[in-house]
Design an enzyme around this catalytic site. Sequence first.
Site, PDB file in Angstrom:
ATOM      1  N   GLY A  73      86.785 -24.176 134.673  1.00 39.05           N
ATOM      2  CA  GLY A  73      86.786 -23.639 136.022  1.00 39.05           C
ATOM      3  C   GLY A  73      85.826 -24.431 136.902  1.00 39.05           C
ATOM      4  O   GLY A  73      84.879 -25.049 136.408  1.00 39.05           O
ATOM      5  N   GLY A 122      87.615 -23.248 130.757  1.00 41.18           N
ATOM      6  CA  GLY A 122      88.824 -22.638 131.279  1.00 41.18           C
ATOM      7  C   GLY A 122      90.085 -23.406 130.954  1.00 41.18           C
ATOM      8  O   GLY A 122      91.171 -22.827 130.882  1.00 41.18           O
ATOM      9  N   GLU A 145      79.416 -23.968 127.533  1.00 39.85           N
ATOM     10  CA  GLU A 145      78.935 -22.993 128.517  1.00 39.85           C
ATOM     11  C   GLU A 145      77.462 -22.606 128.372  1.00 39.85           C
ATOM     12  O   GLU A 145      76.796 -22.280 129.365  1.00 39.85           O
ATOM     13  CB  GLU A 145      79.801 -21.723 128.455  1.00 39.85           C
ATOM     14  CG  GLU A 145      81.220 -21.899 128.947  1.00 39.85           C
ATOM     15  CD  GLU A 145      82.151 -22.490 127.915  1.00 39.85           C
ATOM     16  OE1 GLU A 145      83.341 -22.672 128.221  1.00 39.85           O
ATOM     17  OE2 GLU A 145      81.702 -22.778 126.781  1.00 39.85           O
ATOM     18  N   ASP A 153      83.758 -18.117 126.711  1.00 38.30           N
ATOM     19  CA  ASP A 153      84.623 -17.062 127.232  1.00 38.30           C
ATOM     20  C   ASP A 153      86.070 -17.534 127.335  1.00 38.30           C
ATOM     21  O   ASP A 153      86.512 -18.305 126.497  1.00 38.30           O
ATOM     22  CB  ASP A 153      84.095 -16.576 128.589  1.00 38.30           C
ATOM     23  CG  ASP A 153      84.044 -17.700 129.621  1.00 38.30           C
ATOM     24  OD1 ASP A 153      84.090 -18.868 129.233  1.00 38.30           O
ATOM     25  OD2 ASP A 153      83.950 -17.389 130.830  1.00 38.30           O
TER      26      ASP A 153
END
Length: 383
Positions: A73, A122, A145, A153
Amino acid sequence: MAIRHCFDKDVDQVLFEGNSCVKKVILNRPHKLNSLTYHMTCQMIKELKAYEVDPKVKIVILKGNGKAFCAGGDVLASYTCMVAGHWSYGINFYKKQIMLDYLVATYGKPVVAIIDGIVMGGGAGLSLQGTFRIVTENTVFAMPETAIGHFTDVGSSYFLSRLPGFFGEYLGLTGTKIRGAEMVECGLANHFMLSKDVRLLETALDEVTSSDTKTISEIISKFMHKPNVKQHGAFSRLEIINKCFSRTTVEEILSSLESEAETRAEKWILEAINWMKSACPTSLKISLRSIREGRTQGLEQCLIQEFTVGSHIARRTVSDDFYEGTRAMLLDKDRNPKWDPSKLELATDEIVDRYFSRADEDYMESLQLPTRSNLVDTMRPKL
């Protein structure tokens, strides 16, 4: 200027091509390694839903232009908006990403993800839910991350927890990069081919007129290449990885790695230690708990729990670590984040518990995933 950047819409960020039977969704921000924006996720959700109900459409191909499939992302864009006071933008964007990943995972038609290049964060959440996950010698996967105060995630508590042994914990806690061959070896991907043959594969897939997965698999198999797995690659270390990363706590994992380093000062062990010592202490503990709990959860549960944690991070209900990590690593690039708490032993279970708690406030509503009938557990825990 900053706020306008948050909501910029570039219609060319995703290209939608193909014929009546075969649709291609092409990420088109090569200068940004195809990092996802809010607008991109909204576009993809809209088009994928339309393709799913169109009886003429038989398969969907996901790919990226340039040297990346998708590096994740657009963290910096979200950060810019949230520090400007638009924190809800970050949460809404996060929700859209999760909804997109869930749509792909439960899609009613075969999804072919051609991952020819960098895939992180992402991008992994989007592609690794596909029916066919094709990688090449150019593919580089990582979940980095924890370096910016976030956690593993976008469905990784599901797919990392299903890798053999404790390989998922290793990847999630150390940000280690692995190549396409190792992705196939550990189960993250299911097909390996040479990058030079990707266009030929696409041409062959353009002729598909059925959603039959066996037929599609046979077409892909014609272009498969035996991966050249390095003798000393990451997956070859599984015995030592299991020994260290099976420990109960992050502190014990790090201590076990340090003990190994005393007897075998191998580069990968030292790199793992250095990463964990510089990463956000709380993020490491959140990631470990998320992956461990993911082993006993279905994809829906994993995504819902990840959204809860991500909402706490975006809203700063517990700490500013994500904002500080993004500033230090991506904005100012001084690479000297001031974590709070600053040490593993200070990141208590009570602090970590707060990230997993569901608050009652309006801004912390639980994620509601739509009822879908096509979810198939393609991965199972391999402990």
